[in-house]
Write a protein that holds these residues in place. Structure first.
Motif, PDB file in Angstrom:
ATOM      1  N   GLN A   1      15.680  14.842  -3.460  1.00 31.94           N
ATOM      2  CA  GLN A   1      15.531  14.339  -2.227  1.00 31.94           C
ATOM      3  C   GLN A   1      15.140  12.839  -2.289  1.00 31.94           C
ATOM      4  O   GLN A   1      14.320  12.576  -3.230  1.00 31.94           O
ATOM      5  CB  GLN A   1      14.446  15.204  -1.367  1.00 31.94           C
ATOM      6  CG  GLN A   1      14.057  14.594  -0.171  1.00 31.94           C
ATOM      7  CD  GLN A   1      12.961  15.348   0.489  1.00 31.94           C
ATOM      8  OE1 GLN A   1      11.891  15.236  -0.229  1.00 31.94           O
ATOM      9  NE2 GLN A   1      12.963  15.784   1.733  1.00 31.94           N
ATOM     10  N   GLU A   2      15.572  11.984  -1.731  1.00 24.45           N
ATOM     11  CA  GLU A   2      15.407  10.782  -1.947  1.00 24.45           C
ATOM     12  C   GLU A   2      14.346  10.099  -1.024  1.00 24.45           C
ATOM     13  O   GLU A   2      14.083  10.818   0.291  1.00 24.45           O
ATOM     14  CB  GLU A   2      16.642   9.663  -1.808  1.00 24.45           C
ATOM     15  CG  GLU A   2      17.694   9.640  -3.133  1.00 24.45           C
ATOM     16  CD  GLU A   2      18.563   8.705  -3.131  1.00 24.45           C
ATOM     17  OE1 GLU A   2      18.907   8.149  -4.366  1.00 24.45           O
ATOM     18  OE2 GLU A   2      18.865   8.065  -2.027  1.00 24.45           O
ATOM     19  N   HIS A   3      13.747   9.195  -1.089  1.00 25.35           N
ATOM     20  CA  HIS A   3      12.969   8.166  -0.270  1.00 25.35           C
ATOM     21  C   HIS A   3      13.568   7.713   0.642  1.00 25.35           C
ATOM     22  O   HIS A   3      14.620   7.281   0.465  1.00 25.35           O
ATOM     23  CB  HIS A   3      11.867   7.354  -0.907  1.00 25.35           C
ATOM     24  CG  HIS A   3      10.717   7.962  -1.845  1.00 25.35           C
ATOM     25  ND1 HIS A   3       9.645   8.477  -1.400  1.00 25.35           N
ATOM     26  CD2 HIS A   3      10.725   7.899  -3.244  1.00 25.35           C
ATOM     27  CE1 HIS A   3       9.014   8.830  -2.585  1.00 25.35           C
ATOM     28  NE2 HIS A   3       9.432   8.287  -3.748  1.00 25.35           N
ATOM     29  N   GLN A   4      13.084   7.780   1.838  1.00 20.67           N
ATOM     30  CA  GLN A   4      13.809   7.388   3.178  1.00 20.67           C
ATOM     31  C   GLN A   4      12.711   5.964   3.593  1.00 20.67           C
ATOM     32  O   GLN A   4      11.619   6.447   3.975  1.00 20.67           O
ATOM     33  CB  GLN A   4      13.996   8.042   4.251  1.00 20.67           C
ATOM     34  CG  GLN A   4      14.577   7.340   5.537  1.00 20.67           C
ATOM     35  CD  GLN A   4      14.889   8.222   6.739  1.00 20.67           C
ATOM     36  OE1 GLN A   4      14.989   9.611   6.468  1.00 20.67           O
ATOM     37  NE2 GLN A   4      15.215   7.941   7.762  1.00 20.67           N
ATOM     38  N   ALA A   5      13.131   4.801   3.325  1.00 21.09           N
ATOM     39  CA  ALA A   5      12.115   3.777   3.585  1.00 21.09           C
ATOM     40  C   ALA A   5      11.762   3.441   4.969  1.00 21.09           C
ATOM     41  O   ALA A   5      12.859   3.168   5.860  1.00 21.09           O
ATOM     42  CB  ALA A   5      12.673   2.643   2.786  1.00 21.09           C
ATOM     43  N   MET A   6      10.725   3.624   5.461  1.00 24.62           N
ATOM     44  CA  MET A   6      10.315   3.395   6.934  1.00 24.62           C
ATOM     45  C   MET A   6       9.706   2.068   7.389  1.00 24.62           C
ATOM     46  O   MET A   6       9.840   1.450   8.405  1.00 24.62           O
ATOM     47  CB  MET A   6       9.456   4.487   7.466  1.00 24.62           C
ATOM     48  CG  MET A   6      10.197   5.841   7.401  1.00 24.62           C
ATOM     49  SD  MET A   6      11.673   5.930   8.435  1.00 24.62           S
ATOM     50  CE  MET A   6      10.705   5.932  10.031  1.00 24.62           C
ATOM     51  N   ALA A   7       8.841   1.624   6.401  1.00 24.40           N
ATOM     52  CA  ALA A   7       8.273   0.310   6.278  1.00 24.40           C
ATOM     53  C   ALA A   7       7.939  -0.447   5.116  1.00 24.40           C
ATOM     54  O   ALA A   7       7.766   0.217   4.105  1.00 24.40           O
ATOM     55  CB  ALA A   7       6.927   0.535   7.156  1.00 24.40           C
ATOM     56  N   TYR A   8       7.392  -1.604   4.972  1.00 25.89           N
ATOM     57  CA  TYR A   8       6.730  -2.105   3.974  1.00 25.89           C
ATOM     58  C   TYR A   8       5.368  -1.608   3.965  1.00 25.89           C
ATOM     59  O   TYR A   8       4.909  -1.848   5.025  1.00 25.89           O
ATOM     60  CB  TYR A   8       7.082  -3.839   3.718  1.00 25.89           C
ATOM     61  CG  TYR A   8       8.509  -4.040   3.680  1.00 25.89           C
ATOM     62  CD1 TYR A   8       9.250  -3.917   2.432  1.00 25.89           C
ATOM     63  CD2 TYR A   8       9.205  -4.645   4.898  1.00 25.89           C
ATOM     64  CE1 TYR A   8      10.622  -4.259   2.119  1.00 25.89           C
ATOM     65  CE2 TYR A   8      10.814  -5.014   4.703  1.00 25.89           C
ATOM     66  CZ  TYR A   8      11.161  -4.797   3.336  1.00 25.89           C
ATOM     67  OH  TYR A   8      12.451  -5.423   3.080  1.00 25.89           O
ATOM     68  N   TRP A   9       4.715  -2.060   2.638  1.00 26.46           N
ATOM     69  CA  TRP A   9       3.562  -1.511   2.896  1.00 26.46           C
ATOM     70  C   TRP A   9       2.520  -2.646   1.936  1.00 26.46           C
ATOM     71  O   TRP A   9       3.026  -2.929   0.639  1.00 26.46           O
ATOM     72  CB  TRP A   9       2.999  -0.149   2.017  1.00 26.46           C
ATOM     73  CG  TRP A   9       1.799   0.135   2.052  1.00 26.46           C
ATOM     74  CD1 TRP A   9       0.746   0.233   1.033  1.00 26.46           C
ATOM     75  CD2 TRP A   9       0.660   0.554   3.213  1.00 26.46           C
ATOM     76  NE1 TRP A   9      -0.451   0.517   1.317  1.00 26.46           N
ATOM     77  CE2 TRP A   9      -0.608   0.866   2.680  1.00 26.46           C
ATOM     78  CE3 TRP A   9       1.263   0.884   4.535  1.00 26.46           C
ATOM     79  CZ2 TRP A   9      -1.734   1.213   3.437  1.00 26.46           C
ATOM     80  CZ3 TRP A   9       0.016   1.388   5.216  1.00 26.46           C
ATOM     81  CH2 TRP A   9      -1.280   1.516   4.853  1.00 26.46           C
ATOM     82  N   GLY A  10       1.471  -3.039   2.485  1.00 21.39           N
ATOM     83  CA  GLY A  10       1.008  -4.109   1.734  1.00 21.39           C
ATOM     84  C   GLY A  10       1.277  -5.441   2.153  1.00 21.39           C
ATOM     85  O   GLY A  10       1.965  -5.833   2.847  1.00 21.39           O
ATOM     86  N   PRO A  11       0.335  -6.444   1.524  1.00 25.47           N
ATOM     87  CA  PRO A  11       0.837  -7.908   1.831  1.00 25.47           C
ATOM     88  C   PRO A  11       1.995  -8.169   0.903  1.00 25.47           C
ATOM     89  O   PRO A  11       2.747  -7.437   0.218  1.00 25.47           O
ATOM     90  CB  PRO A  11      -0.245  -8.584   0.921  1.00 25.47           C
ATOM     91  CG  PRO A  11      -0.891  -7.769   0.136  1.00 25.47           C
ATOM     92  CD  PRO A  11      -0.557  -6.466   0.695  1.00 25.47           C
TER      93      PRO A  11
END
Length: 267
Positions: A114-124
């Motif tokens: 199962q792969e990650h599904q990117a929903m947002a960037y995190w952090g600066p």
């Protein structure tokens, strides 16, 4: 006519000992023989791992690359390969969130990924990672991200799931204004701050997500009337008032909506 039969005489202790010893030696020999046969079987070429079958909805990896990266780390054959270490090897590959590894007799492994599904960037931006749809932070090559319009979220460690939930609740409200919620931050003091695609900054204040949503809904329901009255675009807004909010429009000093007494106390 009844007759009483004599009871058999008990065996001498030395005979009992010899019988017990013979049984123990017999069982030990059988166990050693089985172990030898088992070891011999496990060493046969038939059980050497010949294939790894990879399945799953893969977007950022392919089966050939995965096998090439993981296979050199595997040791053992069908019987002796460590499934936990094999799973860890697959999950160490970028974009892989979860791996399930199973044996397939006589010389295969089946791996479901199962792969990650990117929903947002995190952090600066200078130390940016990604958040998946479970609210989990992960690291991967951001050049592989399909969407060019991911929002940027930020907050204390361990709060990514909460911030993602907040974004999913608030983003539709700003769409009513034809605006896009580009950034959402939960500060270390528990205050929420949003930034729109127009670069307008909104102070949402403290509270639960339901309270933040209620303030935002009150804001979006009346902002159009205020901005059209002054003919200016929004520069910033402070939603931390009890019965209203304060606005800063481009080219206008300060504008407030709500209870005047509350605004005065806030200033």
């Amino acid at each position: 006519m009844s007759r009483t039969l004599p009871l058999p005489k008990p065996l001498p202790l030395d005979v009992k000992f010899m019988n017990t010893l013979s049984m123990v030696f017999g069982l030990a020999f059988a166990a050693m023989a089985l172990a030898w046969v088992g070891t011999w079987l496990m060493r046969q070429p038939l059980f050497a791992l010949k294939a790894i079958h990879v399945q799953g909805d893969l977007t950022h990896n392919n089966a050939v690359t995965l096998r090439a990266n993981v296979a050199p780390r595997l040791a053992g054959n069908f019987f002796t390969v460590d499934l936990a270490r094999t799973r860890a090897a697959f999950e160490a590959v970028p974009w892989v969130r979860k791996a399930v590894v199973q044996r397939e007799f006589p010389n295969r492994l089946r791996v479901s990924l199962q792969e990650h599904q990117a929903m947002a960037y995190w952090g600066p931006e200078e130390d940016s990672r990604l958040v998946n749809h479970f609210g989990e932070v992960f690291e991967a090559n951001q050049g592989d991200v399909e969407s060019e319009a991911l929002p940027r979220l930020n907050g204390p460690q361990g709060q990514a799931a909460l911030v993602l939930q907040g974004y999913q609740m608030l983003a539709p409200e700003f769409e009513k204004l034809d605006a896009t919620l580009e950034q959402l931050e939960l500060t270390g003091r528990g205050s929420w701050r949003a930034r729109l695609d127009s670069e307008a900054v909104l102070e949402l204040g403290h509270g639960s997500l339901e309270e933040i949503l209620a303030r935002t809904q009150r804001f979006t329901a009346t902002l159009t009337q205020v901005s059209s009255k002054f003919g200016r675009n929004l520069e910033s807004a402070d939603l931390r008032y009890g019965n209203g909010y304060a606005l800063k429009l481009r080219g206008v000093t300060t504008t407030g909506m709500g209870d005047k007494r509350d605004r005065k106390e806030r200033r």
